[in-house]
Scaffold this motif. Structure first.
Motif, short mmCIF file in Angstrom:
data_model
loop_
_atom_site.label_atom_id
_atom_site.label_comp_id
_atom_site.label_asym_id
_atom_site.label_seq_id
_atom_site.Cartn_x
_atom_site.Cartn_y
_atom_site.Cartn_z
N SER A 313 0.82 -1.21 0.00
CA SER A 313 0.00 0.00 0.00
C SER A 313 0.85 1.26 0.00
N VAL A 314 0.36 2.31 -0.65
CA VAL A 314 1.04 3.60 -0.61
C VAL A 314 1.04 4.17 0.81
N ARG A 315 0.15 3.66 1.65
CA ARG A 315 0.06 4.13 3.03
C ARG A 315 0.85 3.26 4.01
N LYS A 316 1.69 2.41 3.48
CA LYS A 316 2.56 1.63 4.34
C LYS A 316 3.28 2.55 5.31
N THR A 317 3.30 2.17 6.59
CA THR A 317 3.78 3.10 7.61
C THR A 317 4.79 2.47 8.55
N VAL A 318 5.82 3.22 8.86
CA VAL A 318 6.82 2.77 9.82
C VAL A 318 6.22 2.70 11.22
N ASP A 319 5.14 3.43 11.46
CA ASP A 319 4.51 3.43 12.78
C ASP A 319 4.10 2.03 13.22
N ALA A 320 3.67 1.19 12.26
CA ALA A 320 3.25 -0.16 12.61
C ALA A 320 4.43 -0.99 13.13
N TYR A 321 5.59 -0.84 12.50
CA TYR A 321 6.78 -1.57 12.93
C TYR A 321 7.26 -1.08 14.30
N LEU A 322 7.27 0.23 14.48
CA LEU A 322 7.71 0.78 15.77
C LEU A 322 6.72 0.43 16.86
N GLY A 323 5.42 0.49 16.55
CA GLY A 323 4.41 0.14 17.55
C GLY A 323 4.48 -1.32 17.95
#
Length: 578
Positions: A313-323
């Motif tokens: 997804s274009v909305r892939k986010t680093v926040d998920a990995y950090l969370g």
């Protein structure tokens, strides 16, 4: 099979739509389906038909060509699915308002249909599909969409206020499509920061009929204005009327967050994620809220889902990995946490991600009881800050860093970070309350309150000096001073806006100068990246467009050049027809 003559007859007696010259894109991973759809379009006389067998291939083609019609399957094999292709096309502005997007799929599950519907295809057609059904739906949607054709150029120029005016002009010519035009007009006004005008449009629509989208739009305006209770009631009323209106759930959760009602927000996000689980931002918000409440099982499930659906997804986010790393830290699984942090740095890269990963690493060690390694991470961060004291990360990263540094026994560096945050947000009461809470946890309540007061005063004095120079006619000195202020406080919205305003005033008085106009554009695009949808952004962009030698063209070109050099404007600043 339906012939092109029969279909043309359905378009009316005015000679038909002229399908032959339209540009089409067919996206399907099965060659047989692509051939079937291609033949259907050829029966219309279509000459310009491109095909893509995967989501990735489709994005390449969409980036190169403005298509009039896109026929996209939902399931595309490995890589991006149809929902993700549509999502990215909307975010990256690859489709004009008059373009048609038909989602064609055998997928009937509620979560798939709702996931695609959130990004608003013009129709969702369930397979198997006959040529007659396809062409009838295409004809119906095309006629409706062409009402917006004149709006395309203003939209392409990013002149949302002019596009909104064109919407209003079209209402008189196309009364049957008045509601769709008013909906788009309100959305454009919101994107331009003209919330009061957008509110008037929503109120006008609601006088005729109780549309949920208008109530939801009005609720967003109330929420932005700080009337959180009125917004909450509007969103809840929409949900009571339509329990599948997913945007109302997201907005209701946000309204609860702004009121400090984290548990209520969590409950709403859980319901929304159950209804439509394939949204990266929604799963991220659910994970972050669950983590804040200490609900580790839900946080873990949400972050893992966020990583899964975000892969293409274009909305892939680093926040998920950090969370998820934070979750693993609280489960004493530091090995998995470090693996996730390494993956985040590898996949996303950049100094900002590396810094955030280092902060999260320290928090993971601290939360899992490994205080020695936590302190080591804190020392490394403190050294990084000392190496370049003039550079600071974004606000949220500064808050996390200060929290970690205080936790491992460092005092001076986090104090400086929180002062920096305060100076950049000196009139943001909600954020300053968060800063005070960090001081409270560090047992520095009184000292922190005084530090906040001093930092706010410093920021106000810096801004006021530039404004005073401007008002006393010392324009060159005012511009120079505001450049100094921007370097010192690069995230202070009032300083950024005032800097742009001073430059524009100089151009108005002394005549147009491309270099200064480009500087103002750069400042405003930076503002829009930090906090999109600000009313002053739209107003100042409009003033620049009027000053340009060819109205609108130079300002739009400068904005495009800025994006080419600095990357695209974030998704939240982009137009959607929602």
């Amino acid at each position: 099979m339906m012939s092109s003559e029969v279909f043309s007859a359905n378009t009316g007696a005015d000679g038909g739509i002229g399908w032959a010259e339209k540009r089409y894109l067919i996206i399907d991973d099965f060659v047989g389906i692509r051939q079937l759809l291609r033949e259907s379009l050829r029966n219309l006389g279509a000459k310009h038909i491109d095909q893509a067998s995967s989501g990735g291939e489709a994005m390449v083609l969409l980036s190169k060509t403005r298509y009039d019609v896109v026929l996209c399957d939902y399931n595309l094999g490995d890589g991006k699915n149809g929902q993700q292709v549509l999502e990215e096309a909307r975010i990256r502005n690859l489709m004009l308002p008059s373009s048609v997007w038909l989602m064609v799929s055998a997928e009937k599950s509620v979560e798939s249909v709702m996931g695609a519907a959130e990004h608003q295809p013009d129709a969702y057609i369930i397979k198997p599909i006959t040529e007659g059904v396809l062409l009838t739906r295409l004809n119906r949607v095309w006629i409706k969409k062409q009402v917006f054709h004149e709006i395309d150029q203003a939209f392409a120029d990013k002149d949302y206020l002019r596009a909104a005016k064109l919407c209003q002009d079209q209402v008189a010519h196309h009364p049957l499509h008045a509601i769709d035009l008013l909906r788009m007009k309100a959305t454009l006004l919101l994107k331009a920061g003209e919330t009061e005008q957008a509110g008037v449009v929503y109120e006008q629509v609601l006088q005729d009929r109780d549309y949920n989208w208008a109530r939801c739009g009005l609720g967003k305006i109330r929420m932005a204005a700080g009337d959180l209770e009125a917004a909450r009631m509007m969103f809840q009323a929409v949900i009571a009327d339509n329990r599948f209106y997913i945007d109302a759930f997201d907005q209701l959760a946000q309204s609860f967050q702004l009121q400090g009602k984290t548990e209520e927000s969590f409950d709403v996000l859980q319901k929304a994620a159950k209804l439509s689980p394939n949204s990266v931002p929604r799963q991220r918000s659910l994970g972050q809220t669950a983590l804040k409440l200490g609900n580790i099982p839900v946080a873990e499930k949400a972050f893992r889902k966020c990583i899964e659906i975000g892969e293409f997804s274009v909305r892939k986010t680093v926040d998920a990995y950090l969370g998820l790393a934070r979750v693993c830290g609280q489960k004493n699984d530091t090995k998995e946490a470090i693996r996730l942090l390494n993956a985040a740095v590898h996949q996303f890269g950049g100094d900002q991600v590396t810094l955030r990963a280092k902060i999260t690493e320290g928090l993971v060690y601290h939360e899992s009881g490994d205080f020695r390694r936590a302190r080591k991470s804190g020392d490394e961060l403190e050294a990084m800050l000392a190496d370049d004291v003039r550079q600071r990360p974004d606000t949220e990263t500064c808050l996390d860093m200060a929290t970690l540094l205080f936790a491992v026994g460092v005092k001076e560096a986090p104090v400086h970070l929180l002062q920096y945050v305060t100076r950049n947000n000196h009139d943001n009461a909600v954020l300053l309350d968060d800063v005070q809470k960090i001081f409270d946890r560090a047992r520095m309540s009184d000292e922190g309150a005084e530090l906040i007061r001093q930092a706010r005063l410093e920021a106000a004095e810096m801004m006021n000096r530039g404004v005073l120079l401007w008002k006393t006619g010392k324009l060159a000195e005012a511009i120079d001073w505001m450049r100094v202020a921007r370097r010192s406080l690069p995230h202070n919205m009032r300083i950024l806006f005032n800097s742009a305003q001073i430059i524009i005033s100089t151009l108005q008085q002394n005549g147009y100068e491309r270099g200064l106009a480009d500087e103002a554009i750069g400042v405003l695009m930076h503002v829009d990246a930090i906090a999109p949808g600000q009313q002053r952004f739209a107003q100042l962009m409009e003033q620049l467009a009027l000053l340009a030698p060819v109205s609108g063209v130079v300002a739009a070109a400068a904005a495009s050049e800025y994006e080419a050099a600095n990357g695209p404007v974030p998704e939240s600043t982009r137009f959607t027809s929602s």
